[in-house]
Design a protein around this motif. Structure first.
Motif, PDB file in Angstrom:
ATOM      1  N   LYS A 279       0.809  -1.213   0.000  1.00 35.23           N
ATOM      2  CA  LYS A 279       0.000   0.000   0.000  1.00 35.23           C
ATOM      3  C   LYS A 279       0.844   1.264   0.000  1.00 35.23           C
ATOM      4  CE  LYS A 279      -0.818  -0.073   5.021  1.00 35.23           C
ATOM      5  NZ  LYS A 279      -1.886  -0.158   6.047  1.00 35.23           N
ATOM      6  N   GLN A 280       2.145   1.126   0.263  1.00 35.78           N
ATOM      7  CA  GLN A 280       3.047   2.276   0.174  1.00 35.78           C
ATOM      8  C   GLN A 280       3.586   2.476  -1.245  1.00 35.78           C
ATOM      9  OE1 GLN A 280       3.381   4.256   2.809  1.00 35.78           O
ATOM     10  NE2 GLN A 280       2.047   2.861   3.953  1.00 35.78           N
ATOM     11  N   LYS A 281       3.239   1.567  -2.144  1.00 34.72           N
ATOM     12  CA  LYS A 281       3.686   1.645  -3.533  1.00 34.72           C
ATOM     13  C   LYS A 281       2.453   1.719  -4.447  1.00 34.72           C
ATOM     14  CE  LYS A 281       8.064   1.204  -2.529  1.00 34.72           C
ATOM     15  NZ  LYS A 281       9.046   2.270  -2.809  1.00 34.72           N
ATOM     16  N   PRO A 282       1.950   2.918  -4.674  1.00 33.25           N
ATOM     17  CA  PRO A 282       0.689   3.041  -5.407  1.00 33.25           C
ATOM     18  C   PRO A 282       0.788   2.789  -6.904  1.00 33.25           C
ATOM     19  CG  PRO A 282       1.554   5.205  -4.880  1.00 33.25           C
ATOM     20  CD  PRO A 282       2.425   4.211  -4.167  1.00 33.25           C
ATOM     21  N   ASN A 283       1.978   3.022  -7.493  1.00 33.35           N
ATOM     22  CA  ASN A 283       2.069   2.974  -8.955  1.00 33.35           C
ATOM     23  C   ASN A 283       3.506   2.728  -9.396  1.00 33.35           C
ATOM     24  OD1 ASN A 283       3.389   5.491  -8.579  1.00 33.35           O
ATOM     25  ND2 ASN A 283       1.417   6.547  -8.670  1.00 33.35           N
ATOM     26  N   ARG A 284       3.680   2.693 -10.706  1.00 33.02           N
ATOM     27  CA  ARG A 284       4.998   2.415 -11.277  1.00 33.02           C
ATOM     28  C   ARG A 284       6.047   3.431 -10.825  1.00 33.02           C
ATOM     29  NH1 ARG A 284       6.213  -0.197 -16.474  1.00 33.02           N
ATOM     30  NH2 ARG A 284       8.438   0.147 -16.910  1.00 33.02           N
ATOM     31  N   ALA A 285       5.659   4.690 -10.737  1.00 31.48           N
ATOM     32  CA  ALA A 285       6.608   5.745 -10.391  1.00 31.48           C
ATOM     33  C   ALA A 285       7.186   5.564  -8.988  1.00 31.48           C
ATOM     34  CB  ALA A 285       5.946   7.114 -10.511  1.00 31.48           C
ATOM     35  N   SER A 286       6.516   4.812  -8.136  1.00 30.23           N
ATOM     36  CA  SER A 286       6.970   4.634  -6.752  1.00 30.23           C
ATOM     37  C   SER A 286       7.971   3.496  -6.597  1.00 30.23           C
ATOM     38  CB  SER A 286       5.765   4.377  -5.846  1.00 30.23           C
ATOM     39  OG  SER A 286       5.136   3.145  -6.184  1.00 30.23           O
ATOM     40  N   ILE A 287       8.258   2.779  -7.686  1.00 34.50           N
ATOM     41  CA  ILE A 287       9.121   1.595  -7.632  1.00 34.50           C
ATOM     42  C   ILE A 287      10.591   2.008  -7.764  1.00 34.50           C
ATOM     43  CG2 ILE A 287       9.735  -0.568  -8.783  1.00 34.50           C
ATOM     44  CD1 ILE A 287       6.800  -0.570  -9.870  1.00 34.50           C
TER      45      ILE A 287
END
Length: 345
Positions: A279-287
């Protein structure tokens, strides 16, 4: 099914005591660098030892989570005679060091955050931090194996008699549970596993583990999957995931994405196992993709494969967008990659 029965279904590498254990104040794990040629065990005596074991691939897949947690319990025992302020400082320093070992797979970071809460509560209550944390670790390991069993049951429901199955790297407990259950159900299957350069997890870990449970397996090189799929030999593609974002992006060992593209082109569904989206990684940009030492792909098992002065590039993971994922296999069932936020957000 009892936990002992679940453990007995699994091959040597995935049995609970061999993944990681706490023994005589040390953290012990099967040395996956040496498997299957040796069943050797590696002992860590402090947090730095444990961190290096994770970074050096002594343990990988789901193993680092428990190595890291047991390392915290080990530290708690080592600093138990210090005052609470110094203990808390030691715990936070150790947590930060261990988190840095796995920048892409966030499971360890999430568990360590929960572990710190357990440790602080034990300090506040005047209890043994080491004992309290070890009790909690065994509890979450029990829950994890129960989730693996559920994932295995859901995964087995997707396998039809006679299926050819492609995997990538070492999908670990949920995949092996899936195959073991499908075999118990009388289904015949043929698994194809790419070798997985540069550490050869597919050849050294996946193939021997599948062979051990009595399921036919063939090793292929990393550049063969599209051809094998095009020949009609593959009906399902299964992998684990080092990370799944809330919007359904799947992060796994490098090579997973190109196989998903080929599978999609030929109408082969791709299913991924995970215990939870982050839940702390909402999308590709957060990886954050871990970039490992290029030296690791200029060699293979200690043998040089090119000239030392030639440059190399080694992203350890790739990202498969949700449109190439047919389903995410969890303890809640087989979910759409677009519906993960409802369960894990």
């Amino acid at each position: 099914m009892q936990l002992s029965e679940i453990n007995a279904l699994l091959p040597f590498l995935l049995r609970r005591e061999n993944v990681a254990r706490y023994e005589d104040g040390a953290v012990v794990m099967c040395d996956r660098r040496k498997y299957p040629f040796e069943k050797a065990f590696h002992r860590c005596h402090d947090v730095e030892d444990a961190a290096r074991a994770i970074e050096d691939m002594v343990t990988q897949g789901g193993g680092p989570q428990y190595v890291g947690l047991y390392a915290m319990a080990m530290l708690a025992g080592q600093v138990a005679d210090q005052d609470s302020v110094k203990q808390r400082e030691a715990f936070q320093t150790a947590r930060q060091r261990l988190v840095r070992t796995r920048p892409t797979n966030t499971s360890l970071a999430r568990l360590l955050e929960r572990a710190i809460g357990i440790m602080y509560d034990a300090l506040d209550e005047g209890q043994s931090v080491e004992a309290k944390l070890l009790e909690w670790i065994e509890h979450i390991r029990d829950l994890s194996y129960e989730k693996h069993l559920k994932c295995g049951q859901f995964g087995a429901s997707l396998i039809d008699d006679g299926d050819g199955i492609l995997t990538m790297c070492f999908a670990e407990t949920s995949l092996l549970m899936t195959l073991a259950i499908a075999k118990q159900q009388g289904k015949n299957m043929q698994v194809f596993t790419p070798e997985t350069r540069p550490y050869l997890q597919g050849a050294r870990l996946t193939a021997p583990s599948i062979h051990e449970i009595g399921v036919p397996v063939k090793i292929i090189t990393d550049n063969m999957p599209a051809h094998v799929i095009s020949e009609g030999k593959i009906k399902k593609y299964f992998t684990a995931a080092d990370l799944v974002t809330l919007d359904g992006h799947v992060v796994n060992k490098i090579g997973t994405f190109q196989n998903a593209l080929a599978a999609h082109h030929y109408g082969v569904p791709y299913f991924v196992f995970t215990q939870a989206a982050d839940k702390q990684k909402p999308n590709r940009a957060s990886i954050e993709i871990e970039a490992r030492d290029p030296e690791e792909i200029r060699t293979c098992r200690g043998v040089a494969t090119t000239l030392p002065e030639i440059d190399a590039y080694y992203p350890a993971f790739d990202i498969t967008p949700p449109e190439y994922v047919a389903g995410v296999i969890t303890q809640h069932g087989i979910l759409s990659p677009y519906d993960l936020a409802r369960y894990f957000g």
